[in-house]
Design a protein around this motif. Structure first.
Motif, PDB file in Angstrom:
ATOM      1  N   LYS A 137       0.816  -1.209   0.000  1.00 61.26           N
ATOM      2  CA  LYS A 137       0.000   0.000   0.000  1.00 61.26           C
ATOM      3  C   LYS A 137       0.853   1.264   0.000  1.00 61.26           C
ATOM      4  N   LEU A 138       1.978   1.254   0.710  1.00 62.72           N
ATOM      5  CA  LEU A 138       2.854   2.420   0.784  1.00 62.72           C
ATOM      6  C   LEU A 138       3.857   2.464  -0.353  1.00 62.72           C
ATOM      7  N   LYS A 139       3.860   1.420  -1.196  1.00 66.29           N
ATOM      8  CA  LYS A 139       4.788   1.320  -2.325  1.00 66.29           C
ATOM      9  C   LYS A 139       6.232   1.455  -1.850  1.00 66.29           C
TER      10      LYS A 139
ATOM     11  N   THR B 211      11.664  -1.003   5.089  1.00 60.37           N
ATOM     12  CA  THR B 211      11.320   0.394   5.370  1.00 60.37           C
ATOM     13  C   THR B 211      10.123   0.471   6.314  1.00 60.37           C
ATOM     14  N   VAL B 212       9.133  -0.403   6.094  1.00 62.69           N
ATOM     15  CA  VAL B 212       7.949  -0.429   6.962  1.00 62.69           C
ATOM     16  C   VAL B 212       8.358  -0.751   8.394  1.00 62.69           C
ATOM     17  N   MET B 213       9.252  -1.732   8.568  1.00 59.69           N
ATOM     18  CA  MET B 213       9.700  -2.114   9.904  1.00 59.69           C
ATOM     19  C   MET B 213      10.449  -0.971  10.571  1.00 59.69           C
TER      20      MET B 213
ATOM     21  N   ILE C  56       8.364 -16.434   9.891  1.00 61.43           N
ATOM     22  CA  ILE C  56       7.141 -15.809  10.405  1.00 61.43           C
ATOM     23  C   ILE C  56       7.122 -14.340   9.993  1.00 61.43           C
ATOM     24  N   SER C  57       6.005 -13.910   9.436  1.00 57.42           N
ATOM     25  CA  SER C  57       5.840 -12.505   9.051  1.00 57.42           C
ATOM     26  C   SER C  57       5.152 -11.743  10.190  1.00 57.42           C
ATOM     27  N   ALA C  58       5.492 -10.476  10.333  1.00 57.19           N
ATOM     28  CA  ALA C  58       4.884  -9.653  11.386  1.00 57.19           C
ATOM     29  C   ALA C  58       3.428  -9.358  11.040  1.00 57.19           C
ATOM     30  N   VAL C  59       2.605  -9.315  12.075  1.00 49.67           N
ATOM     31  CA  VAL C  59       1.180  -9.012  11.924  1.00 49.67           C
ATOM     32  C   VAL C  59       0.872  -7.778  12.766  1.00 49.67           C
ATOM     33  N   TRP C  60       0.110  -6.810  12.157  1.00 45.44           N
ATOM     34  CA  TRP C  60      -0.161  -5.535  12.823  1.00 45.44           C
ATOM     35  C   TRP C  60      -1.660  -5.311  12.923  1.00 45.44           C
ATOM     36  N   ARG C  61      -2.066  -4.575  13.975  1.00 46.15           N
ATOM     37  CA  ARG C  61      -3.464  -4.147  14.069  1.00 46.15           C
ATOM     38  C   ARG C  61      -3.660  -2.938  13.161  1.00 46.15           C
ATOM     39  N   LEU C  62      -4.719  -2.962  12.393  1.00 45.60           N
ATOM     40  CA  LEU C  62      -4.981  -1.853  11.461  1.00 45.60           C
ATOM     41  C   LEU C  62      -5.172  -0.532  12.213  1.00 45.60           C
ATOM     42  N   SER C  63      -5.817  -0.603  13.381  1.00 44.69           N
ATOM     43  CA  SER C  63      -6.094   0.606  14.151  1.00 44.69           C
ATOM     44  C   SER C  63      -4.815   1.282  14.609  1.00 44.69           C
ATOM     45  N   VAL C  64      -3.747   0.517  14.806  1.00 52.99           N
ATOM     46  CA  VAL C  64      -2.479   1.066  15.296  1.00 52.99           C
ATOM     47  C   VAL C  64      -1.579   1.478  14.139  1.00 52.99           C
ATOM     48  N   ILE C  65      -1.573   0.703  13.062  1.00 59.04           N
ATOM     49  CA  ILE C  65      -0.652   0.949  11.975  1.00 59.04           C
ATOM     50  C   ILE C  65      -1.017   2.220  11.188  1.00 59.04           C
ATOM     51  N   LYS C  66      -2.289   2.693  11.349  1.00 58.29           N
ATOM     52  CA  LYS C  66      -2.684   3.910  10.682  1.00 58.29           C
ATOM     53  C   LYS C  66      -1.839   5.093  11.122  1.00 58.29           C
ATOM     54  N   ASN C  67      -1.319   5.021  12.347  1.00 55.41           N
ATOM     55  CA  ASN C  67      -0.571   6.146  12.900  1.00 55.41           C
ATOM     56  C   ASN C  67       0.768   6.368  12.218  1.00 55.41           C
ATOM     57  N   ILE C  68       1.264   5.375  11.487  1.00 56.53           N
ATOM     58  CA  ILE C  68       2.586   5.530  10.873  1.00 56.53           C
ATOM     59  C   ILE C  68       2.474   5.781   9.370  1.00 56.53           C
ATOM     60  N   ARG C  69       1.274   5.942   8.861  1.00 52.00           N
ATOM     61  CA  ARG C  69       1.126   6.171   7.418  1.00 52.00           C
ATOM     62  C   ARG C  69       1.372   7.620   7.081  1.00 52.00           C
TER      63      ARG C  69
END
Length: 420
Positions: free
Chosen positions: A378-380, A385-387, A407-420
Motif C-alpha cells: 500500500k505504501l509502495k 522500510t515499513v519495519m 514468520i511474518s509480522a502481523v499488525w493491528r490496522l487501528s495502530v498501523i494507521k498512525n505511521i502512514r
C-alpha cells in the motif's frame, strides 16, 4: 536325504539343540552307575550303557516311547524309591530346563506322572510334583514363554488383574504363579486392533477413536499392553446400526452418501451421525455389498447438513482451509490463534483440534489485521522500510517477525494507521 513323509511328526516341533540333547539323553541307561560320566564325555556310542536306537525311537514313536522310557526309569511295578525317582527326574529337569522348547518334553512327562498319581513318592510343589497347585498354576517364566512376552510383563498383568494367579515369598524372593486357564483365555481373547477395526468399518483410525470416546466401541488392554477393540462391541455396533436401516437394492439416489464419507462434509463426525441414526433422528439405508459396513450404510446429505445446523454449532475451518482463505503459510495459522488474531477450539494439550478455527474470525481477520507485506504494497515501499518506520514510531506488532522461523509480522490496522 530323508523324505518329508518319513519325518516323525514331533520333529517339526523340536529345536535342533533340544533334538540333539534328547537323542543323547534317552540313549543312556538311566540306571547305569556311570550315567553322569557317559552323558558328559560323549566320546563313544558303543558303551554298554548306551543304546543309540533307544534315543531314535523316542522321536519315531512320540510320546509312546518316552512313556516306555519313563516306565523303565521309574519302575512302579517293583517299587521305585523316593531317592531313585528324584535323582532321575532331577537329571531330566536340569538337562533340558535351559533348552528352548523343552516345555514339549516336560508336558508329556507330567502327563505320564499324572496317570501314576499316588504311586510316585514326590513331595508337593516339586517341579514334576502332582499337587493341585502344580496342575492349576504355571510359573511366571513359563507363562512368559507361552505368551511370548518378557517375564516382567507377566507380573504387571497379574497385578492389574488381566491374568489370574497368586504370588508367594520363597525366602527373600517373590515368585508369581499364573493360572493356566487364565493364560488360555488371555491368549485367545477376541480382540481387534484399532487398525483392524478401522478396516472392518471402512473409516479412519481417528474416527474409530471418536467411536471409542463416545462409548460405541470398548477398548481393552491386550496381553501385550496395546489398547484393543473388543469384538463384542464391534459386532454390537454393526448389528445395531444395520437393524435400524431401511433395506435398499441400490444407491442410485444422488442425495445419499455412505456413512464412511460424511467427514467430507465439513465439521461432521461419524460418531455423531451414528448416534442420530441409532436414535432414529435421521434415516439410514442399507445396501448389501462386499465392502466395509459403513460403506454399505447410506444417509441423505441434506439430513446430515440439517443435523449440523440444528446442533447450532458455529462453522469452523481446518488449518489448511484457513491458510488458503487468508493467503498465508499453514505454519502461520496456529501462531495467529495463539496471538488472539483468530479464534479456535484447543485441546487439553493446547493443540488445535481438527477443523476448529471459527469461520467468523477468519472472515473478520482482514478487517482488523494486516501483514507487513500488505503495508509495504500500500505504501509502495519495502518491508524493511515499513519495519524501520514502525520501530521509530514505537508501534509494536501483534506477531513479531522471524526470518529463521519464516514468520511474518502481523499488525493491528487501528495502530498501523498512525505511521502512514
Amino acid at each position: 536325504m530323508v523324505e518329508q513323509n518319513n519325518v516323525p511328526p514331533v520333529a517339526s516341533k523340536l529345536t535342533l539343540p533340544l533334538a540333539v540333547a534328547m537323542a543323547w539323553f534317552f540313549s543312556i541307561n538311566p540306571h547305569d552307575s556311570n550315567w553322569r560320566e557317559l552323558y558328559i564325555s560323549k566320546n563313544s556310542a558303543s558303551s554298554d550303557g548306551i543304546d543309540a536306537s533307544r534315543g531314535a525311537l523316542v522321536f519315531e514313536s512320540w510320546p509312546l516311547e518316552l512313556q516306555h522310557w519313563l516306565k523303565l526309569a521309574l519302575p512302579f511295578h517293583v517299587g521305585c524309591s523316593k531317592q531313585d525317582a528324584e535323582r532321575i527326574l532331577y537329571r531330566l529337569r536340569t538337562t533340558f530346563q535351559k533348552i528352548e522348547g523343552a516345555d514339549l518334553l516336560f508336558v508329556e512327562v507330567r502327563k505320564y506322572l499324572d496317570r501314576t498319581d499316588g504311586r510316585l513318592p514326590l513331595r508337593n510343589g516339586a517341579f514334576f510334583g502332582l499337587s493341585d497347585d502344580a496342575k492349576r498354576l504355571m510359573p511366571a517364566a513359563m507363562a512368559a514363554r507361552f505368551l511370548k512376552v518378557r517375564p516382567e510383563r507377566i507380573s504387571s498383568l497379574w497385578s492389574s488383574g488381566a491374568l489370574k494367579g497368586q504370588s508367594t515369598m520363597r525366602g527373600a524372593r517373590r515368585l508369581t504363579f499364573i493360572e493356566k486357564s487364565s493364560l488360555e483365555n488371555g491368549s485367545s481373547e477376541q480382540l481387534t486392533s484399532k487398525e483392524g477395526a478401522a478396516a472392518l468399518l471402512g473409516i479412519s483410525i481417528h474416527q474409530v477413536a471418536l467411536l471409542v470416546k463416545d462409548g460405541f466401541l470398548k477398548v481393552k488392554c491386550g496381553i501385550h499392553g496395546v489398547g484393543m477393540i473388543t469384538d463384542e462391541s464391534l459386532e454390537k455396533l454393526c448389528s445395531n446400526t444395520k437393524s435400524i436401516c431401511i433395506p435398499r437394492n441400490s444407491n442410485s439416489n444422488l442425495d445419499v452418501m455412505p456413512v464412511s464419507e460424511v467427514t467430507a462434509l465439513r465439521h461432521q463426525r461419524i460418531a455423531s451421525v451414528v448416534q442420530h441414526i441409532l436414535s432414529g433422528q435421521i434415516a439410514a439405508f442399507h445396501v448389501p455389498a462386499c465392502v466395509p459396513i459403513f460403506r454399505q450404510i447410506y444417509v441423505k446429505k441434506s439430513d446430515v447438513l440439517q443435523l449440523r445446523r440444528s446442533e447450532g454449532e458455529p462453522a469452523a475451518l481446518s488449518v489448511r482451509d484457513v491458510s488458503k482463505r487468508l493467503g498465508l503459510a499453514v505454519r502461520m495459522v496456529p501462531i495467529l490463534v495463539r496471538a488472539g488474531c483468530l479464534q479456535a477450539k484447543l485441546s487439553s494439550g493446547g493443540e488445535l483440534e481438527k477443523r476448529s478455527v471459527l469461520e467468523s474470525s477468519v472472515a473478520a481477520f482482514h478487517s482488523n489485521y494486516i501483514m507487513t507485506a500488505g503495508i509495504a504494497t500500500k505504501l509502495k515501499t519495502s518491508t524493511k522500510t515499513v519495519m524501520r518506520i514502525a520501530r521509530n514510531a514505537g508501534v509494536v506488532p501483534v506477531v513479531s517477525s522471524s526470518s529463521i522461523l519464516g514468520i511474518s509480522a502481523v499488525w493491528r490496522l487501528s495502530v498501523i494507521k498512525n505511521i502512514r
